[in-house]
Design an enzyme around this catalytic site. Structure first.
Site, PDB file in Angstrom:
ATOM      1  CG  ASP A  92     -10.206   0.710   0.932  1.00 21.19           C
ATOM      2  OD1 ASP A  92     -10.591   1.282   1.970  1.00 21.19           O
ATOM      3  OD2 ASP A  92     -10.985   0.111   0.162  1.00 21.19           O
ATOM      4  CG  ASP A 117     -14.223  -2.656   4.974  1.00 23.22           C
ATOM      5  OD1 ASP A 117     -14.677  -3.643   5.578  1.00 23.22           O
ATOM      6  OD2 ASP A 117     -14.025  -1.553   5.516  1.00 23.22           O
ATOM      7  CG  ASP A 133     -12.468  -2.554  -2.446  1.00 23.07           C
ATOM      8  OD1 ASP A 133     -12.127  -1.707  -1.592  1.00 23.07           O
ATOM      9  OD2 ASP A 133     -13.526  -3.195  -2.381  1.00 23.07           O
TER      10      ASP A 133
END
Length: 373
Positions: free
Chosen positions: A122, A124, A313
């Site tokens: 991922d 961000d 996240d």
């Protein structure tokens, strides 16, 4: 419905890209858990309309607005420290279920022996810190160098909710695979990857929704002008409404604004990420499906000797974590400082720990290569 493979030249790179084109509004049904065949392998990706899932936010009904606002408040900065589920939860039980990937590095390496590691990251909150202004979510030079070295050792893909072009401009590494818009916009390496298979892959399963997404984006920009701190982001195949900087007293108003637009678009669904509302097409496609598609594109669809590692996240990364659990291959790593319910097997607390983990992987791979010389 018609379907066809189209080969077109990439104007920038001169590389031909295999495009899986899907026209009209009908969508195919998909066999559960069966990895999708890649372009050039004698089959087509099959997609179906997505039923509302537990983590989708229902658009119609006044009672649901209250649920939206409660969910938005629960993830707001002023509530993070006061949320009982985070404060009262026993951190030791979370660590027992999801131990640190750094502490268990040797165990992870042992499980991967004899298999091809494939990395999915991922952006961000994983490669870059979460910031108030999403346009300034820059990764550090050290992180970029680490990811570049990682891609020299293993096939590597960035899987993000961001528009593919936008996340590429943040990362600026042409040798990676990129899956933007929660996997609805996938492109293979432009150059420099020794893991690239055949022609460069471009896959966009939600192309028919582009005009609708553009309309919704423009309407939401206009509607949310009155709410200080809100920011609407066009991520090509989805729209993000950021509320990280919105005062809690204005969240109900913002929810009503979003609802007033989306109630006219039954073919779109609403989910929530980290202090962001996500508007996406109602097709059965997510980061988990993108992971399967990329594994297929790399030639690992039904292989037992592949070891996928997905690090993320966000709630949307759970789709990929679950796919890995269901396949019984590789593992997911959740990036979080707080205990969470997750399908990931391991955890890391922040992007600096992610970088440490990736650097250890690169070091292990290089030392292993030297020992074979």
């Amino acid at each position: 419905m018609t379907k066809q493979n189209v080969i077109i030249p990439d104007a920038k790179s001169g590389i031909k890209m295999a495009i899986l084109a899907m026209t009209n509004s009908s969508i195919f049904s998909m066999a559960a858990r069966k990895p999708p065949p890649a372009p050039g392998c004698g089959g087509y990706i099959t997609i179906q309309r997505k039923k509302r899932r537990n983590n989708d936010l229902e658009i119609n009904g006044e009672a649901r607005i209250n649920a939206w606002v409660d969910s938005m408040k629960a993830s707001s900065p002023t509530h993070i420290k006061a949320t009982p589920s985070l404060v009262d939860h026993d951190p030791s039980s979370f660590i027992a279920r999801n131990p640190s990937a750094l502490d268990r590095f040797e165990q992870i390496i042992e499980a991967s022996m004899g298999k091809q590691i494939v990395m999915f990251l991922d952006y961000d909150g994983t490669l870059s810190p979460i910031v108030e202004d999403p346009d300034r979510a820059f990764m550090t030079k050290d992180m970029r160098k680490t990811v570049r070295n990682l891609a020299k050792c293993f096939p590597t893909a960035i899987v993000s909710g961001r528009c593919r072009d936008k996340v590429y401009n943040f990362v600026r590494l042409a040798e990676l695979y990129y899956a933007g818009s929660h996997g609805m916009d996938i492109k293979g390496p432009a150059k420099g990857s020794k893991y690239k298979k055949g022609s460069s892959v471009l896959f966009q399963p939600a192309s028919e929704f582009l005009p609708m997404i553009d309309q919704v984006y423009k309407q939401l920009v206009e509607k949310t002008k009155a709410t200080p701190g809100s920011k609407v982001e066009n991520n090509k195949f989805c729209v993000s409404v950021h509320f990280r900087c919105v005062d809690e007293k204005d969240l109900s108003e913002l929810a009503q604004q979003v609802k007033s637009v989306l109630k006219e678009y039954p073919k779109l669904r609403l989910t929530q990420g980290r202090k962001v509302l996500e508007i996406r097409p109602t097709i059965k496609w997510d980061k988990g499906k993108a992971l399967e598609f990329l594994l297929e594109s790399l030639g690992f669809a039904n292989c037992n000797n592949v070891f996928p590692v997905y690090i993320g996240d966000d709630r949307t990364d759970e789709d990929a974590f679950k796919i890995l659990r269901d396949r019984g291959q590789g593992f997911g790593i959740l990036v979080s400082k707080f205990p969470k319910e997750t399908s990931a097997s391991y955890s890391l607390q922040e992007p600096t720990e992610v970088m440490d983990f990736l650097q250890r992987l690169v070091q292990w791979k290089r030392l292993r290569g030297q020992s074979r010389v």
